[in-house]
Design a protein around this motif. Structure first.
Motif, PDB file in Angstrom:
ATOM      1  N   PHE A   1       0.762  -1.205  -0.010  1.00 46.03           N
ATOM      2  CA  PHE A   1      -0.236   0.088   0.088  1.00 46.03           C
ATOM      3  C   PHE A   1       0.713   1.228   0.067  1.00 46.03           C
ATOM      4  CE2 PHE A   1      -1.859   3.443   2.308  1.00 46.03           C
ATOM      5  CZ  PHE A   1      -2.983   3.530   1.542  1.00 46.03           C
ATOM      6  N   TYR A   2       1.846   1.121   0.898  1.00 45.21           N
ATOM      7  CA  TYR A   2       2.931   2.539   0.942  1.00 45.21           C
ATOM      8  C   TYR A   2       3.361   2.712  -0.561  1.00 45.21           C
ATOM      9  CZ  TYR A   2       6.752   5.279   2.004  1.00 45.21           C
ATOM     10  OH  TYR A   2       7.728   6.386   2.178  1.00 45.21           O
ATOM     11  N   MET A   3       4.023   1.594  -1.044  1.00 41.93           N
ATOM     12  CA  MET A   3       4.817   1.866  -2.180  1.00 41.93           C
ATOM     13  C   MET A   3       3.822   2.369  -3.473  1.00 41.93           C
ATOM     14  SD  MET A   3       7.019  -1.665  -2.101  1.00 41.93           S
ATOM     15  CE  MET A   3       8.211  -1.224  -3.632  1.00 41.93           C
ATOM     16  N   GLN A   4       2.462   1.647  -3.432  1.00 38.58           N
ATOM     17  CA  GLN A   4       1.361   2.076  -4.400  1.00 38.58           C
ATOM     18  C   GLN A   4       0.872   3.658  -4.196  1.00 38.58           C
ATOM     19  OE1 GLN A   4      -0.817  -1.827  -3.895  1.00 38.58           O
ATOM     20  NE2 GLN A   4      -1.576  -1.045  -5.747  1.00 38.58           N
ATOM     21  N   SER A   5       1.031   4.029  -2.674  1.00 42.59           N
ATOM     22  CA  SER A   5       0.531   5.289  -2.475  1.00 42.59           C
ATOM     23  C   SER A   5       1.847   6.390  -3.120  1.00 42.59           C
ATOM     24  CB  SER A   5       0.398   5.543  -0.977  1.00 42.59           C
ATOM     25  OG  SER A   5       1.792   5.384  -0.335  1.00 42.59           O
ATOM     26  N   ARG A   6       2.850   5.868  -3.239  1.00 42.68           N
ATOM     27  CA  ARG A   6       4.052   6.803  -3.802  1.00 42.68           C
ATOM     28  C   ARG A   6       3.931   6.573  -5.267  1.00 42.68           C
ATOM     29  NH1 ARG A   6       3.018   8.049   0.548  1.00 42.68           N
ATOM     30  NH2 ARG A   6       4.465   8.733   2.116  1.00 42.68           N
TER      31      ARG A   6
ATOM     32  N   ALA B   1       7.217  -7.198  -7.465  1.00 44.69           N
ATOM     33  CA  ALA B   1       8.432  -7.609  -7.880  1.00 44.69           C
ATOM     34  C   ALA B   1       9.576  -6.849  -7.043  1.00 44.69           C
ATOM     35  CB  ALA B   1       8.667  -7.017  -9.323  1.00 44.69           C
ATOM     36  N   LEU B   2       9.569  -5.741  -6.418  1.00 42.46           N
ATOM     37  CA  LEU B   2      10.410  -5.085  -5.779  1.00 42.46           C
ATOM     38  C   LEU B   2      10.588  -5.743  -4.484  1.00 42.46           C
ATOM     39  CD1 LEU B   2      10.269  -1.437  -6.409  1.00 42.46           C
ATOM     40  CD2 LEU B   2      12.032  -2.842  -7.164  1.00 42.46           C
TER      41      LEU B   2
ATOM     42  N   ASP C   1      15.063 -11.548 -11.791  1.00 46.15           N
ATOM     43  CA  ASP C   1      14.309 -10.614 -12.363  1.00 46.15           C
ATOM     44  C   ASP C   1      13.408 -10.958 -13.498  1.00 46.15           C
ATOM     45  OD1 ASP C   1      15.589  -8.945 -10.312  1.00 46.15           O
ATOM     46  OD2 ASP C   1      16.811  -7.812 -11.763  1.00 46.15           O
ATOM     47  N   ALA C   2      13.995 -11.834 -14.437  1.00 42.39           N
ATOM     48  CA  ALA C   2      13.435 -12.113 -15.687  1.00 42.39           C
ATOM     49  C   ALA C   2      12.048 -13.116 -15.254  1.00 42.39           C
ATOM     50  CB  ALA C   2      14.247 -12.887 -16.733  1.00 42.39           C
ATOM     51  N   TRP C   3      12.454 -13.754 -14.157  1.00 43.82           N
ATOM     52  CA  TRP C   3      11.460 -14.785 -13.607  1.00 43.82           C
ATOM     53  C   TRP C   3      10.024 -13.955 -13.184  1.00 43.82           C
ATOM     54  CZ3 TRP C   3       8.662 -15.527  -9.470  1.00 43.82           C
ATOM     55  CH2 TRP C   3       7.667 -16.773  -9.185  1.00 43.82           C
ATOM     56  N   LEU C   4      10.310 -12.802 -12.191  1.00 44.70           N
ATOM     57  CA  LEU C   4       9.586 -11.805 -11.874  1.00 44.70           C
ATOM     58  C   LEU C   4       8.693 -11.224 -12.665  1.00 44.70           C
ATOM     59  CD1 LEU C   4      11.518 -10.674  -8.642  1.00 44.70           C
ATOM     60  CD2 LEU C   4       9.675 -11.847  -8.595  1.00 44.70           C
ATOM     61  N   GLU C   5       9.354 -10.818 -13.703  1.00 37.95           N
ATOM     62  CA  GLU C   5       8.784  -9.964 -14.941  1.00 37.95           C
ATOM     63  C   GLU C   5       7.619 -10.684 -15.575  1.00 37.95           C
ATOM     64  OE1 GLU C   5      10.005  -7.362 -19.016  1.00 37.95           O
ATOM     65  OE2 GLU C   5      11.491  -7.895 -17.675  1.00 37.95           O
ATOM     66  N   GLY C   6       7.998 -12.159 -15.692  1.00 36.35           N
ATOM     67  CA  GLY C   6       7.047 -12.825 -16.247  1.00 36.35           C
ATOM     68  C   GLY C   6       6.095 -13.596 -15.616  1.00 36.35           C
ATOM     69  N   THR C   7       6.170 -13.335 -14.258  1.00 40.12           N
ATOM     70  CA  THR C   7       5.109 -13.808 -13.456  1.00 40.12           C
ATOM     71  C   THR C   7       4.305 -12.639 -12.830  1.00 40.12           C
ATOM     72  OG1 THR C   7       7.057 -15.467 -12.969  1.00 40.12           O
ATOM     73  CG2 THR C   7       5.025 -15.385 -11.215  1.00 40.12           C
ATOM     74  N   LEU C   8       4.843 -11.585 -12.395  1.00 39.77           N
ATOM     75  CA  LEU C   8       3.705 -10.533 -11.816  1.00 39.77           C
ATOM     76  C   LEU C   8       3.272  -9.635 -12.980  1.00 39.77           C
ATOM     77  CD1 LEU C   8       6.248  -9.783  -9.025  1.00 39.77           C
ATOM     78  CD2 LEU C   8       4.180 -11.194  -8.947  1.00 39.77           C
TER      79      LEU C   8
END
Length: 359
Positions: free
Chosen positions: A310-315, A324-325, A352-359
């Protein structure tokens, strides 16, 4: 081969999470064209070995100090199939080798390959292995480290289909050390299986990594470290991230013999569920027969911190990016133990490539 294949039973406690059905299906799959394995070599000096279905591609390989020869198989249910000619790295006392890179390309069906790493007193070596392709890839690696010898072993599992099974059997002499890091970031099923014995006084073993699963994929590790001498240290740090309906299973055991006083054994098993339909199984195990030891284990499974999201989305950070982060931070401590910067960067790029393809 597959008709005569004898596999362990999932009724056996050591194999209850094993995806043997996927292994069998991979062994029975048809072969196809081989992908370009040479592109998976990192920009490092030293030996480069390219194996296609367990056979060395001599034109694409540079052995340096690695030799080919017969490596005996043991009695492990899967490792015993990896017998015959394999690769061998042997270093004499005080020798230091450039990194050894090995790329394994599978084209379908089953392929097996044994290996051995034997380091003399005070010798040091780095071995980086990458697995790509499809089918059942089965490996046995025997490791023997002399007094004060040092081995860094890094393994990338990025095979996109089928199954990869790895069996490592290591014996450490006085003051010897092994640091092994694994990353499962492909779409194949896997089993990382190891038996590590600290046979000499003051041995050090660090064995761990991260398993990233999605779809209906299943990956697991099954590692046992035995302290057979005093003053040894072992650390098993594993991270698992499971998405969709996949399952990741982490079983890590430490055994301390009666005379192995002053042992320090640590296990850290943590799982992260990206969806509640996914599964993470954790099984830390301690068997302690000595009195003067310091052993501990931790095992937790959870979800991403809703407040942090929530905090990251609010920023202004999009939800997928925020996920992903946070997920990358979760697996970072399992990868930061890789001492070679170029190797560590490659592992981080795979994650990172796995995360990009999953999220």
């Amino acid at each position: 081969m597959s008709e005569a294949l004898e596999l362990p039973s999932t009724r056996d406690e050591a194999w209850r999470w094993a995806d043997l059905a996927s292994l069998k299906a991979a062994a029975e799959s048809a072969r196809g064209p081989a992908e370009d394995g040479a592109r998976h070599f990192l920009d490092l000096p030293g030996a480069r070995l390219l194996f296609v279905d367990g056979v060395l591609d001599e034109g694409a390989s540079d052995l340096h100090r690695v030799t080919l020869g017969t490596v005996e198989a043991g009695d492990h249910p899967l490792g015993r199939h990896a017998l015959g000619q394999g690769w061998s790295l042997r270093l004499d006392e005080d020798a230091v080798a450039w990194p050894v890179q090995i790329v394994h390309v599978a084209t379908g069906a089953a392929n097996h390959l044994p290996a051995e790493i034997v380091l003399g007193p005070d010798a040091a070596a780095q071995v980086v292995e990458t697995y790509v392709g499809r089918g059942w890839t089965n490996r046995l690696t025997r490791v023997r480290l002399g007094a004060a010898a040092r081995l860094m072993h890094a393994v990338r599992l990025v095979q996109n289909a089928g199954f990869v099974s790895l069996r490592t059997e290591a014996e450490l002499g006085e003051g010897a050390s092994i640091v092994a890091t694994h990353l499962g970031a492909g779409d194949a099923g896997s089993r990382i299986d190891a038996g590590i014995v600290l046979a000499g006084d003051g041995g050090f073993a660090e064995f761990g990594g991260a398993l990233l699963t999605r779809g209906n994929q299943r990956q697991e590790c099954a590692v046992r470290v035995r302290h057979a001498a005093p003053n040894g240290q072992s650390h098993q740090l594993w991270r698992a991230v499971a998405a969709d309906t996949s399952a990741a299973s982490l079983a890590a055991a430490v055994e301390v013999a009666r005379h192995a006083q002053k042992t320090d054994g640590e296990q850290s098993l943590r799982g992260l569920l990206l969806q509640r339909t996914a599964t993470v199984n954790l099984k830390p195990e301690l068997e302690i027969f000595a009195d003067d030891v310091k052993c501990a284990h931790g095992a937790t499974v959870g979800e991403l911190d809703a407040r942090a999201l929530f905090y990251m989305q609010s920023r202004g950070i999009p939800k997928a990016r925020a996920q992903a982060l946070l997920t990358r931070a979760f697996v970072a401590d399992a990868l930061e133990r890789i001492g070679n910067e170029a190797v560590r960067a490659a592992f981080e790029a795979d994650a990172d490539a796995w995360l990009e393809g999953t999220l």
